[in-house]
Design a protein around this motif. Structure first.
Motif, PDB file in Angstrom:
ATOM      1  N   GLU A 133       0.841  -1.203   0.000  1.00  6.33           N
ATOM      2  CA  GLU A 133       0.000   0.000   0.000  1.00  6.33           C
ATOM      3  C   GLU A 133       0.881   1.260   0.000  1.00  6.33           C
ATOM      4  O   GLU A 133       0.631   2.217  -0.734  1.00  6.33           O
ATOM      5  N   ALA A 134       1.927   1.177   0.879  1.00  6.47           N
ATOM      6  CA  ALA A 134       2.833   2.331   0.964  1.00  6.47           C
ATOM      7  C   ALA A 134       3.513   2.572  -0.389  1.00  6.47           C
ATOM      8  O   ALA A 134       3.630   3.711  -0.856  1.00  6.47           O
ATOM      9  N   ALA A 135       3.919   1.442  -1.008  1.00 11.42           N
ATOM     10  CA  ALA A 135       4.581   1.569  -2.311  1.00 11.42           C
ATOM     11  C   ALA A 135       3.625   2.176  -3.335  1.00 11.42           C
ATOM     12  O   ALA A 135       4.001   3.049  -4.126  1.00 11.42           O
ATOM     13  N   ARG A 136       2.341   1.712  -3.244  1.00 13.17           N
ATOM     14  CA  ARG A 136       1.352   2.240  -4.191  1.00 13.17           C
ATOM     15  C   ARG A 136       1.137   3.739  -3.969  1.00 13.17           C
ATOM     16  O   ARG A 136       1.114   4.538  -4.902  1.00 13.17           O
ATOM     17  N   ILE A 137       1.013   4.087  -2.646  1.00  9.18           N
ATOM     18  CA  ILE A 137       0.788   5.504  -2.321  1.00  9.18           C
ATOM     19  C   ILE A 137       1.967   6.350  -2.778  1.00  9.18           C
ATOM     20  O   ILE A 137       1.813   7.429  -3.365  1.00  9.18           O
ATOM     21  N   ILE A 138       3.187   5.819  -2.502  1.00 10.45           N
ATOM     22  CA  ILE A 138       4.386   6.559  -2.909  1.00 10.45           C
ATOM     23  C   ILE A 138       4.411   6.726  -4.430  1.00 10.45           C
ATOM     24  O   ILE A 138       4.719   7.794  -4.954  1.00 10.45           O
ATOM     25  N   ASP A 139       4.026   5.628  -5.100  1.00 14.17           N
ATOM     26  CA  ASP A 139       4.021   5.679  -6.564  1.00 14.17           C
ATOM     27  C   ASP A 139       3.015   6.712  -7.067  1.00 14.17           C
ATOM     28  O   ASP A 139       3.315   7.526  -7.940  1.00 14.17           O
ATOM     29  N   GLU A 140       1.823   6.647  -6.431  1.00 15.51           N
ATOM     30  CA  GLU A 140       0.795   7.622  -6.826  1.00 15.51           C
ATOM     31  C   GLU A 140       1.254   9.040  -6.545  1.00 15.51           C
ATOM     32  O   GLU A 140       1.066   9.947  -7.364  1.00 15.51           O
ATOM     33  N   ALA A 141       1.868   9.204  -5.331  1.00 10.90           N
ATOM     34  CA  ALA A 141       2.347  10.542  -4.953  1.00 10.90           C
ATOM     35  C   ALA A 141       3.404  11.029  -5.937  1.00 10.90           C
ATOM     36  O   ALA A 141       3.424  12.204  -6.334  1.00 10.90           O
ATOM     37  N   ARG A 142       4.262  10.055  -6.341  1.00  9.73           N
ATOM     38  CA  ARG A 142       5.308  10.433  -7.290  1.00  9.73           C
ATOM     39  C   ARG A 142       4.709  10.866  -8.632  1.00  9.73           C
ATOM     40  O   ARG A 142       5.096  11.872  -9.212  1.00  9.73           O
ATOM     41  N   GLN A 143       3.698  10.071  -9.025  1.00  9.43           N
ATOM     42  CA  GLN A 143       3.039  10.412 -10.297  1.00  9.43           C
ATOM     43  C   GLN A 143       2.339  11.768 -10.210  1.00  9.43           C
ATOM     44  O   GLN A 143       2.428  12.599 -11.111  1.00  9.43           O
ATOM     45  N   THR A 144       1.658  11.950  -9.033  1.00 14.31           N
ATOM     46  CA  THR A 144       0.981  13.239  -8.833  1.00 14.31           C
ATOM     47  C   THR A 144       1.990  14.382  -8.844  1.00 14.31           C
ATOM     48  O   THR A 144       1.767  15.432  -9.447  1.00 14.31           O
ATOM     49  N   ALA A 145       3.124  14.148  -8.131  1.00 14.34           N
ATOM     50  CA  ALA A 145       4.153  15.184  -8.073  1.00 14.34           C
ATOM     51  C   ALA A 145       4.706  15.473  -9.467  1.00 14.34           C
ATOM     52  O   ALA A 145       4.913  16.634  -9.845  1.00 14.34           O
ATOM     53  N   ASP A 146       4.920  14.373 -10.236  1.00 12.66           N
ATOM     54  CA  ASP A 146       5.423  14.561 -11.603  1.00 12.66           C
ATOM     55  C   ASP A 146       4.442  15.371 -12.430  1.00 12.66           C
ATOM     56  O   ASP A 146       4.826  16.299 -13.152  1.00 12.66           O
ATOM     57  N   SER A 147       3.158  14.975 -12.273  1.00 13.89           N
ATOM     58  CA  SER A 147       2.128  15.678 -13.041  1.00 13.89           C
ATOM     59  C   SER A 147       2.052  17.149 -12.639  1.00 13.89           C
ATOM     60  O   SER A 147       2.002  18.046 -13.484  1.00 13.89           O
ATOM     61  N   LEU A 148       2.100  17.343 -11.293  1.00  9.75           N
ATOM     62  CA  LEU A 148       2.035  18.712 -10.769  1.00  9.75           C
ATOM     63  C   LEU A 148       3.231  19.535 -11.247  1.00  9.75           C
ATOM     64  O   LEU A 148       3.097  20.694 -11.663  1.00  9.75           O
ATOM     65  N   ARG A 149       4.388  18.873 -11.198  1.00  3.42           N
ATOM     66  CA  ARG A 149       5.601  19.573 -11.641  1.00  3.42           C
ATOM     67  C   ARG A 149       5.495  19.947 -13.120  1.00  3.42           C
ATOM     68  O   ARG A 149       5.818  21.070 -13.520  1.00  3.42           O
ATOM     69  N   SER A 150       4.976  18.995 -13.897  1.00  5.59           N
ATOM     70  CA  SER A 150       4.821  19.279 -15.326  1.00  5.59           C
ATOM     71  C   SER A 150       3.857  20.441 -15.541  1.00  5.59           C
ATOM     72  O   SER A 150       4.122  21.353 -16.330  1.00  5.59           O
ATOM     73  N   ASP A 151       2.723  20.365 -14.776  1.00  2.00           N
ATOM     74  CA  ASP A 151       1.730  21.442 -14.915  1.00  2.00           C
ATOM     75  C   ASP A 151       2.323  22.791 -14.540  1.00  2.00           C
ATOM     76  O   ASP A 151       2.148  23.786 -15.252  1.00  2.00           O
ATOM     77  N   LEU A 152       3.037  22.774 -13.363  1.00  6.72           N
ATOM     78  CA  LEU A 152       3.613  24.037 -12.893  1.00  6.72           C
ATOM     79  C   LEU A 152       4.644  24.567 -13.879  1.00  6.72           C
ATOM     80  O   LEU A 152       4.715  25.774 -14.160  1.00  6.72           O
ATOM     81  N   GLN A 153       5.424  23.621 -14.411  1.00  8.63           N
ATOM     82  CA  GLN A 153       6.453  24.025 -15.371  1.00  8.63           C
ATOM     83  C   GLN A 153       5.803  24.638 -16.617  1.00  8.63           C
ATOM     84  O   GLN A 153       6.234  25.689 -17.103  1.00  8.63           O
ATOM     85  N   ALA A 154       4.733  23.938 -17.056  1.00  6.72           N
ATOM     86  CA  ALA A 154       4.043  24.436 -18.250  1.00  6.72           C
ATOM     87  C   ALA A 154       3.433  25.802 -17.984  1.00  6.72           C
ATOM     88  O   ALA A 154       3.522  26.726 -18.809  1.00  6.72           O
TER      89      ALA A 154
END
Lengths: 222, 177
Positions: A133-154
């Motif tokens: 579960e932790a791995a899944r959450i971390i993965d999701e968080a990472r994906q969210t962070a990546d997405s957020l970073r991409s959005d912010l960058q854009a």
């Protein structure tokens, strides 16, 4: 149970002491006739022409006297009988109880161990689930962070582009305004100078000439 | 109570009747017209002639001092009458109305001509003819000497403006930059 064992042990010890004392007492009582017997024998030996040394035979250092052996055996048998009769059942029962208790404890420990192993397995399972579960959450968080970073960058890039565009537009506008202001100022100066020149040269003849030109111009209109 | 427009029309009509009775229509109208333009151009004078704090006799005295020797008696009397009645502020509108009435009487339209210099009779006649030809209407020429024109003439007939002034040319030059 323990109290009974203690009482039995105490009784046996008391008997042993009493038995011992009895033997010793018996020895003391029998020494007198033995000594007299030995003296008699010695007297007989001496009377038969023997030496004094012949009547001084030391008792055996290893073997006790026969009567001691008999009394000792009787006492031993009595002690064994008493022990077997009174102490052994208690001891046996105590040992059996202790064995049963140890067995129960062992079984209990085994059961507890099995239960602990079961709980451990369960915990391990839960831990594995939690890790997943932790791995899944971390993965999701990472994906969210990546997405957020991409959005912010854009967005940042878009904002920068917009700011650049706006700044460029502002610069252009300022340039155009400055050019216009300059033109207006030049026009004002030029027209002012022209006006001064015109006024200076506007004599009566020129004015009349202008009026005549106007009349002619109006006349030619349709 | 009459509206201001009705009052102006009534005063104009009364003045027109006086002018017509006197038989010096053209001269008096011209003088009145020039005085009206002068009044429009001079805020201080307009203020003085329409100030109710100043006694009527004093205001009329100002009119006589200004026009006494330069204008006809009828002109002075008409202006003095309006100023004395406390209508100094409406005087330009009254005079404009009067001039229109007079022109309409002769089936003409008022042609307001602003020139840097005064025009002689011959120039006025030729200008009248030229304006009538250009506008297709009979016109009653009213000339106002206006130094702000600098040179040339600006003629206004109804809604038509024919501008040949140096002032306008200079303005055009300025805006051409």
């Amino acid at each position: 149970m323990r109290l009974r064992i203690l009482l039995t042990g105490g009784a046996v010890a008391a008997l042993a002491v009493l038995g011992g004392t009895g033997v010793a007492g018996a020895q003391e009582e029998e020494e007198e006739p033995e000594i007299s017997h030995a003296s008699e024998e010695c007297i007989e030996i001496l009377e038969q022409g023997g030496e004094v040394d012949d009547c001084q035979e030391a008792p055996s250092l290893i073997l006790p006297a026969t009567n001691e052996i008999v009394w000792g055996a009787i006492s031993f048998a009595a002690v064994v009988f008493l022990l077997y009769k009174f102490a052994w059942p208690g001891l046996k029962k105590g040992l059996e109880d202790r064995s049963a208790k140890i067995r129960d404890d062992l079984e209990e420990a085994e059961r507890a161990r099995a239960e602990a192993e079961s709980v451990l397995e369960e915990y391990k399972g839960q831990l594995a689930d939690a890790r997943n579960e932790a791995a899944r959450i971390i993965d999701e968080a990472r994906q969210t962070a990546d997405s957020l970073r991409s959005d912010l960058q854009a967005k940042a890039e878009s904002d920068i582009a917009e700011m650049r565009q706006r700044a460029a537009a502002d610069v252009e506008a300022a340039k155009a305004q400055a050019t216009q202001d300059l033109k207006s100022e030049v026009a004002r100066i030029a027209v002012g100078a022209t006006e001064m020149l015109v006024k200076k040269n506007l004599d009566r003849d020129t004015q009349t000439h202008l009026v005549e030109d106007y009349i002619a111009q109006v006349s030619s209109r349709n | 109570v009459a509206t201001n427009d009705e009052r102006i029309a009534a005063y104009a009509e009364a003045m027109f009747s006086v002018v017509r009775t006197e038989g010096t229509e053209a001269e008096v109208e011209d003088e009145l017209f020039r005085f009206a333009r002068a009044l429009e151009a001079n805020d201080e004078l307009r203020q003085a002639l329409s100030d109710s704090q100043i006694p009527a006799s004093r205001r009329q005295q100002i009119v006589e001092d200004l026009l006494g020797e330069k204008a006809s008696a009828a002109t002075v009397a008409l202006v003095s009458m309006a100023v004395g009645a406390g209508r100094g502020r409406d005087l330009p509108a009254m005079i404009d109305e009067l001039v229109k009435m007079s022109a309409a009487q002769a089936n003409k339209e008022v042609a307001e001509v602003r020139s840097a210099i005064d025009l002689d009779d011959e120039q006025r006649a030729r200008l009248t003819e030229a304006l009538e030809k250009a506008t297709g209407k009979a016109v009653d020429l009213k000339v106002v000497v206006d130094p702000s024109v600098m040179g040339g003439i600006v003629a206004t007939v109804g809604d038509t403006v024919i501008d040949g002034s140096l002032r306008t040319r200079l303005e055009q030059l300025k805006s051409a930059f």
